[in-house]
Structure formats: structure tokens, C-alpha cells
Design an enzyme around this catalytic site. Structure first.
Site, PDB file in Angstrom:
ATOM      1  N   HIS A   1     -46.246  -3.201   7.989  1.00 16.00           N
ATOM      2  CA  HIS A   1     -46.796  -1.340   8.100  1.00 16.00           C
ATOM      3  C   HIS A   1     -46.689  -0.676   9.002  1.00 16.00           C
ATOM      4  O   HIS A   1     -46.235  -1.637  10.338  1.00 16.00           O
ATOM      5  CB  HIS A   1     -48.273  -1.417   8.218  1.00 16.00           C
TER       6      HIS A   1
ATOM      7  N   GLU B   1       0.766  -1.240   0.007  1.00 14.23           N
ATOM      8  CA  GLU B   1      -0.145  -0.140  -0.100  1.00 14.23           C
ATOM      9  C   GLU B   1       0.864   1.057   0.028  1.00 14.23           C
ATOM     10  O   GLU B   1       1.815   1.530   1.339  1.00 14.23           O
ATOM     11  CB  GLU B   1      -0.940   0.291   1.105  1.00 14.23           C
TER      12      GLU B   1
ATOM     13  N   GLY C   1      -7.255   1.088   3.474  1.00 12.93           N
ATOM     14  CA  GLY C   1      -8.610   1.198   3.087  1.00 12.93           C
ATOM     15  C   GLY C   1      -9.253   1.958   2.122  1.00 12.93           C
ATOM     16  O   GLY C   1     -10.103   2.231   1.161  1.00 12.93           O
ATOM     17  N   GLY C   2      -8.192   2.177   1.004  1.00 13.64           N
ATOM     18  CA  GLY C   2      -8.689   3.185  -0.036  1.00 13.64           C
ATOM     19  C   GLY C   2      -9.276   4.208  -0.231  1.00 13.64           C
ATOM     20  O   GLY C   2      -9.354   4.989   0.818  1.00 13.64           O
ATOM     21  N   THR C   3     -10.050   4.216  -1.053  1.00 13.14           N
ATOM     22  CA  THR C   3     -10.823   5.458  -2.098  1.00 13.14           C
ATOM     23  C   THR C   3     -11.739   5.914  -0.426  1.00 13.14           C
ATOM     24  O   THR C   3     -12.566   6.602  -0.278  1.00 13.14           O
ATOM     25  CB  THR C   3     -11.359   5.543  -2.883  1.00 13.14           C
ATOM     26  N   CYS C   4     -12.345   4.354  -0.706  1.00 13.72           N
ATOM     27  CA  CYS C   4     -13.789   4.591   0.222  1.00 13.72           C
ATOM     28  C   CYS C   4     -13.605   4.547   1.849  1.00 13.72           C
ATOM     29  O   CYS C   4     -14.534   5.332   2.356  1.00 13.72           O
ATOM     30  CB  CYS C   4     -13.984   3.008   0.421  1.00 13.72           C
TER      31      CYS C   4
HETATM   32  C1  LIG Z   1     -16.449  10.781  -3.606  1.00 11.07           C
HETATM   33  C2  LIG Z   1     -16.812   9.607  -3.878  1.00 11.07           C
HETATM   34  C3  LIG Z   1     -17.865   8.816  -3.682  1.00 11.07           C
HETATM   35  C4  LIG Z   1     -17.809   7.484  -2.590  1.00 11.07           C
HETATM   36  N1  LIG Z   1     -19.262   7.098  -2.300  1.00 11.07           N
HETATM   37  C5  LIG Z   1     -19.819   5.380  -2.646  1.00 11.07           C
HETATM   38  C6  LIG Z   1     -20.811   5.266  -2.249  1.00 11.07           C
HETATM   39  O1  LIG Z   1     -21.696   5.900  -1.819  1.00 11.07           O
HETATM   40  N2  LIG Z   1     -20.661   3.756  -2.108  1.00 11.07           N
HETATM   41  C7  LIG Z   1     -19.822   3.157  -3.278  1.00 11.07           C
HETATM   42  O2  LIG Z   1     -19.575   1.898  -3.221  1.00 11.07           O
HETATM   43  N3  LIG Z   1     -18.536   3.340  -3.654  1.00 11.07           N
HETATM   44  C8  LIG Z   1     -18.564   5.076  -3.331  1.00 11.07           C
HETATM   45  N4  LIG Z   1     -17.113   5.476  -4.013  1.00 11.07           N
HETATM   46  C9  LIG Z   1     -16.962   4.285  -4.981  1.00 11.07           C
HETATM   47  C10 LIG Z   1     -15.802   3.844  -4.167  1.00 11.07           C
HETATM   48  O3  LIG Z   1     -14.881   4.215  -3.114  1.00 11.07           O
HETATM   49  C11 LIG Z   1     -15.062   2.890  -4.808  1.00 11.07           C
HETATM   50  O4  LIG Z   1     -15.590   2.399  -6.009  1.00 11.07           O
HETATM   51  C12 LIG Z   1     -13.964   2.365  -3.509  1.00 11.07           C
HETATM   52  O5  LIG Z   1     -13.262   2.734  -3.202  1.00 11.07           O
HETATM   53  C13 LIG Z   1     -13.379   1.162  -5.180  1.00 11.07           C
HETATM   54  O6  LIG Z   1     -12.290   0.322  -3.997  1.00 11.07           O
HETATM   55  P1  LIG Z   1     -11.123  -0.209  -4.925  1.00 11.07           P
HETATM   56  O7  LIG Z   1     -10.628  -1.385  -3.946  1.00 11.07           O
HETATM   57  O8  LIG Z   1     -11.023  -0.836  -6.436  1.00 11.07           O
HETATM   58  O9  LIG Z   1      -9.164   0.726  -4.648  1.00 11.07           O
HETATM   59  P2  LIG Z   1      -9.550   2.576  -3.716  1.00 11.07           P
HETATM   60  O10 LIG Z   1     -10.631   1.846  -2.470  1.00 11.07           O
HETATM   61  O11 LIG Z   1      -9.812   3.175  -4.774  1.00 11.07           O
HETATM   62  O12 LIG Z   1      -8.272   1.659  -3.401  1.00 11.07           O
HETATM   63  C14 LIG Z   1      -6.983   1.659  -3.929  1.00 11.07           C
HETATM   64  C15 LIG Z   1      -5.777   1.197  -3.170  1.00 11.07           C
HETATM   65  O13 LIG Z   1      -4.331   1.581  -3.344  1.00 11.07           O
HETATM   66  C16 LIG Z   1      -3.685   2.217  -3.728  1.00 11.07           C
HETATM   67  N5  LIG Z   1      -2.545   2.117  -5.118  1.00 11.07           N
HETATM   68  C17 LIG Z   1      -2.685   2.556  -5.736  1.00 11.07           C
HETATM   69  N6  LIG Z   1      -1.600   2.697  -6.364  1.00 11.07           N
HETATM   70  C18 LIG Z   1      -0.299   1.963  -5.985  1.00 11.07           C
HETATM   71  C19 LIG Z   1       0.887   1.425  -6.109  1.00 11.07           C
HETATM   72  N7  LIG Z   1       1.580   1.832  -7.293  1.00 11.07           N
HETATM   73  N8  LIG Z   1       1.614   0.759  -4.534  1.00 11.07           N
HETATM   74  C20 LIG Z   1       0.883   0.373  -3.265  1.00 11.07           C
HETATM   75  N9  LIG Z   1      -0.688   1.088  -3.659  1.00 11.07           N
HETATM   76  C21 LIG Z   1      -1.024   1.380  -5.063  1.00 11.07           C
HETATM   77  C22 LIG Z   1      -4.003   3.044  -3.577  1.00 11.07           C
HETATM   78  O14 LIG Z   1      -3.122   3.968  -2.667  1.00 11.07           O
HETATM   79  C23 LIG Z   1      -5.422   2.334  -2.503  1.00 11.07           C
HETATM   80  O15 LIG Z   1      -5.392   2.721  -1.501  1.00 11.07           O
HETATM   81  C24 LIG Z   1     -16.929   6.532  -3.954  1.00 11.07           C
HETATM   82  C25 LIG Z   1     -16.040   7.558  -4.453  1.00 11.07           C
HETATM   83  C26 LIG Z   1     -15.514   9.279  -4.609  1.00 11.07           C
HETATM   84  C27 LIG Z   1     -14.828   9.402  -4.774  1.00 11.07           C
END
Ligand SMILES: Cc1cc2nc3c(=O)[nH]c(=O)nc-3n(C[C@H](O)[C@H](O)[C@H](O)COP(=O)(O)OP(=O)(O)OC[C@H]3O[C@@H](n4cnc5c(N)ncnc54)[C@H](O)[C@@H]3O)c2cc1C
Length: 467
Positions: free
Chosen positions: A441, A34, A39-42
Site C-alpha cells: 500500500h 543488416e 537494432g531494427g524497428t524497435c
Molecule cells: C511506432 C511503433 C511503436 C512500437 N512500439 C512498441 C512497443 O512499445 N512495444 C513493443 O513490444 N513493440 C512495439 N513496436 C513493435 C516492435 O518495434 C516490433 O515488433 C519489433 O521491432 C520487431 O522486431 P523484429 O525482430 O521482428 O525486426 P525489426 O526490429 O523490424 O528489425 C528487422 C531488421 O532487419 C533488417 N532487414 C530487413 N530486410 C533485410 C534484408 N533483406 N537484409 C538485411 N537486413 C534486412 C532491417 O533493416 C531491420 O534492421 C512498435 C512498432 C512501431 C512501428
């Protein structure tokens, strides 16, 4: 340093961590890499923090409406953005820490905190280390797209990540992009006290939804005082420290909109541009998404891509479902595929939109003979009792097979109610089964069987992308 593992997972989004746990439980040695936040984006800049902020915005909204419910608030309702941010940060942190702790506690799992890049099909460099494995799982997610808009290099702008770090509500927030992410921020910041203008290139908000749903959302937002500018062409920006001006040729209204802050919400792009994929021979499509088959395998044996980076979904639940598919196929002898799943998602404005399956327009476009049941939320008892009558619900059925094709519930509890339809769709049960179910209901869900008793032929032809 060279190390060999049974499996390497790149990225800790919504698929990588549960997969690491399954592989470790199966006795494999696993490396997880990582580069930024666990935990990434979510967890950090997507679902969890936005929904925490939506909850704060809802609290402010209800407090302002307190008198409607016979409740007196002695004094003005004020929002502390510092308080909103602190709560949001605490909710996110809890998840982030939980993911990291879980990974670091796994047997035979080593966590690397650095950027991972492929050196070959089975080798990844991580800082000074070279890790190799027969199985590699890419879960690198995506980030906000930044459009090439004239003037953008000369003004301050924010994305979904930076807008959530504000400690003061912007006096006037301009949002370029009227889709899912943009609309959630629009309503929450309006409720935090900002003026908000949405600038959207398309002729209507949420082009992918049916026109009636899109129009109802438009009304909900404008009734709260959000300004919506549609058909924006040739968007350019200018400004100085305290202000930003967006210039756009819109169908109506002044060609310039001046605000204090600018949020770009024009889509996402995959984090596949600095991953060494060429060294591994892994193919991407023209938009940068990793090309995978139905089982999420790339063109290179032993490399899978899961989550947003494969372009098969853009949600936490699709990324998690990717994990389930890959883990079941590898470890349980199943043969699951992406094509087994039914599209489902929610838009978390208030009231939320819950969606499952096809829209009416898509169903007609695919040649179904469509029946539609539709009801405004003002005719749903529970919504009236709660004083939340905005929105509508509709259900779409194939007249010949009696299969439920899709549904939209834009209304109080819509994000939960939709699951009663979704699960029937997975069960492939004909709609009379749901029609005869006895629901509790007073709930919003109790009207779904009623809706199915009021089906009528779909009248209008809606084509996706037209107004
Ligand atoms: C504002 C916003 C609101 C959202 N709300 C919702 C919602 O309510 N419900 C829903 O279902 N979805 C929602 N989403 C979408 C959801 O967040 C994403 O679909 C989900 O997080 C995707 O997860 P993922 O597993 O693809 O990767 P991500 O969660 O994006 O994680 C990828 C990880 O990989 C790491 N990484 C990247 N490149 C490298 C590398 N080269 N080497 C090492 N690590 C790396 C990153 O740092 C990151 O931690 C929302 C998105 C946004 C932007």
C-alpha cells in the site's frame, strides 16, 4: 567472395542480435547481415523513440497541470520539438550503437552491412559476397503498410518513421488509423500542441479490445481535445504543399477534414518481398508472412524465421521470445514453442493500457463461463493521490476452473501492474492464490486481490469486431 559459416542471421531486429551472441558463445562461426540501422524497428523507429517522445509529451502534460498539484509555473509551457527530437535521437542512438558494438565484438562473428537475398536454401548473396551455412535465421521485421487510397500519390504523407523526424509540431495532424500506433502518436502530438484528428474505418477505436476499454480510451483522447472520426468509408486524400484534406464518408460530421500533415498508421507488412525466399523454397502466407511451425522452423530444414516477419507476434517481446525459443531448442535441448506463451502487450498512451491473455469478449467466445472483476481508476487510492484517475481495470476468470483468463489495466502504471496477473497466469495458479496475496500500500497492484473478491458473472456478449 564466397564464405561459409555455421550460421547466418538476416536482420538485426530484436531476435537476431541475442541469437548471434548465443551462437557465438556456443563456438559457432556466425555471419550477421543488416541492410540499414542496427537494432531494427524497435530501436530506431518503434518502441524506443516513441516511448522517449511519450515521456516528453507526459512532461508537457504534467507541466500544464502543475497548478492542480499546487505548483506554480511562471510563464507559458512551451514544447520545443527540436528538443523532443534531440532527446529521442539520443536515446535511440545509444541503443543502436550498443547493438552494433555488441555484434562487432563477438568472437567468430562477421557483420555485413548490406541487403541479404537468398540464392538457394543455404546460400545468401550480400553485395558481391555469397555466404553459405547449414543454419539460417531470418529476422527481417516489417515496415508500415501504405494503403492504396485515392490521391495518396499526390499529397505528402508520413509513416511512423518520418513523423518522428518533425522539428516543428504540425498545426493539424490527420491520422488515418485508430489503432495502437496511431493512438500513441495522436496523444503525444496533441500534447506537443497540434490539433489532431483520428480517422478510423471501424465503428470504434481498438476493435480488438473489449468495448468498455475501447470506450474509456476514446474518452481519454477526446477529453484532451483529439477529434475522432469513426466509420470512415471510401477514404481519399487531396491537397497541396501546406494542407491535406481527407475525404471520408463517416457516420457523423463533415465528410471532409482538412489538416496540415497526414500520418498513415494502418498496420504493418513483413519485409519478405525482396528476400529471394522463392529461391530458397521458403513458403509465405497470403499476407507475406513466413510460414513457421511452433518451433519457428520454416518448411525448409535449417531455416528459421523469428520476429514480426513470421506473423506470430508484432512486438519486441514476442521477437525476443522467438529468440529464446529457438536458442533453447537448438542449444539447451529444450522443446519450447510459441504456443507456450500468453499474449501480452501494452498501449503506451497516458494512462497506459496493460493487457494479458483473453479479453472478456474472447473468453466468452471460447465458451468459458466468465466472471469479471472491474473497477474504475477513480476508486483506486494511488490513482487519486497522483491525480491520474482516468481508466479502469478488469480481470477475467473462468468460473469453473478458477483460472485467470485475462486482464486489462487501463490506468496509471497499467503497463507494470499487468505483470502481477500475467505471472499468475504463467504459474497456472487459481485466482484465490492471488486474492490472498498481501500487496504493498498504496499501489495500483494492491487493488488486484480486491478486484478478485468482487467477481460477478459477465453480463454482456461482446463479439470482436462489433460495436
Ligand atoms: C511506432 C511503433 C511503436 C512500437 N512500439 C512498441 C512497443 O512499445 N512495444 C513493443 O513490444 N513493440 C512495439 N513496436 C513493435 C516492435 O518495434 C516490433 O515488433 C519489433 O521491432 C520487431 O522486431 P523484429 O525482430 O521482428 O525486426 P525489426 O526490429 O523490424 O528489425 C528487422 C531488421 O532487419 C533488417 N532487414 C530487413 N530486410 C533485410 C534484408 N533483406 N537484409 C538485411 N537486413 C534486412 C532491417 O533493416 C531491420 O534492421 C512498435 C512498432 C512501431 C512501428
Amino acid at each position: 567472395m564466397n564464405r561459409t559459416y555455421d550460421a547466418i542471421i538476416l536482420g538485426t531486429g530484436q531476435a537476431g542480435p541475442p541469437l548471434a551472441r548465443r551462437l557465438s558463445d556456443a563456438g559457432m562461426s556466425v555471419a550477421v547481415v543488416e541492410r540499414h540501422l542496427f537494432g531494427g524497428t524497435c530501436v530506431n523507429t518503434g518502441c524506443i523513440p516513441t516511448k522517449a517522445m511519450v515521456a516528453s509529451a507526459y512532461a508537457a502534460h504534467v507541466a500544464r497541470r502543475a497548478a492542480d498539484f499546487g505548483v506554480a509555473i511562471d510563464g507559458r509551457v512551451a514544447v520545443s520539438m527540436k528538443g523532443v527530437k534531440a532527446r529521442k535521437d539520443a536515446v535511440s542512438e545509444r541503443s543502436r550503437v550498443g547493438v552494433e558494438k555488441m555484434l562487432r565484438g563477438l568472437k567468430n562473428c562477421i557483420v555485413y552491412k548490406d541487403h541479404a537475398r537468398f540464392r538457394s536454401a543455404h546460400e545468401v548473396s550480400v553485395g558481391d559476397a555469397v555466404l553459405s551455412a547449414d543454419r539460417l535465421f531470418i529476422n527481417v521485421g516489417g515496415r508500415a503498410s501504405v494503403p492504396s487510397m485515392p490521391g495518396l500519390d499526390r499529397v505528402r504523407w508520413m509513416t511512423n518513421s518520418s513523423v518522428m523526424d518533425l522539428e516543428v509540431a504540425p498545426p493539424h495532424l490527420l491520422i488515418v488509423g485508430g489503432s495502437y500506433v496511431g493512438l500513441e502518436f495522436a496523444q503525444m502530438f496533441r500534447r506537443f500542441g497540434s490539433e489532431v484528428t483520428i480517422i478510423e474505418m471501424a465503428p470504434r477505436l481498438l476493435q480488438r479490445e473489449d468495448e468498455d476499454v475501447s470506450a474509456a480510451i476514446h474518452t481519454i483522447l477526446t477529453s484532451e481535445g483529439i477529434d475522432v472520426r469513426l466509420n470512415a468509408r471510401c477514404i481519399s486524400v487531396s491537397g497541396d504543399d501546406g494542407s491535406v484534406t481527407v475525404r471520408a464518408e463517416c457516420a457523423a460530421g463533415s465528410p471532409t477534414v482538412e489538416g496540415s500533415h497526414l500520418l498513415l498508421a494502418v498496420g504493418r507488412r513483413p519485409n519478405t518481398d525482396d528476400l529471394g525466399l522463392d529461391a530458397a523454397g521458403v513458403l509465405r502466407d497470403e499476407r507475406g508472412y513466413i510460414v513457421v511451425d511452433d518451433q519457428l522452423q520454416t518448411n525448409i530444414a535449417g531455416i528459421w524465421a523469428l520476429g514480426d516477419c513470421n506473423g506470430k507476434g508484432a512486438f519486441t517481446h514476442t521477437a525476443y521470445n522467438d529468440f529464446e525459443i529457438v536458442a533453447s531448442n537448438l542449444l539447451d535441448g529444450s522443446s519450447r514453442g510459441v504456443s507456450d506463451r500468453i499474449p501480452a502487450y501494452a498501449l503506451f498512451i497516458d494512462p497506459p493500457l496493460g493487457r494479458a491473455g483473453l479479453t472478456e469478449s474472447e473468453a466468452r467466445g471460447r465458451g468459458h463461463t466468465v466472471l469479471v472483476g472491474k473497477r474504475p481508476m477513480s476508486r483506486v487510492g494511488r490513482a487519486v493521490e497522483k491525480g491520474e484517475t482516468n481508466g479502469l481495470m478488469k480481470i477475467i476468470v473462468d468460473a469453473n476452473s478458477k483460472e485467470i483468463l485475462g486482464a486489462a489495466v487501463l490506468g496509471t502504471g497499467g503497463d507494470e501492474v499487468i505483470h502481477c496477473v500475467l505471472d499468475m497466469m504463467y504459474a497456472k495458479a487459481p485466482y484465490p492464490v492471488l486474492q490472498r496475496a498481501m500487496h504493498i500500500h498504496p499501489t495500483v497492484s494492491e487493488l488486484i486481490p480486491t478486484l478478485l473478491g468482487e467477481l460477478s458473472p459477465s453480463e454482456e456478449v461482446h463479439k470482436p469486431g462489433t460495436s
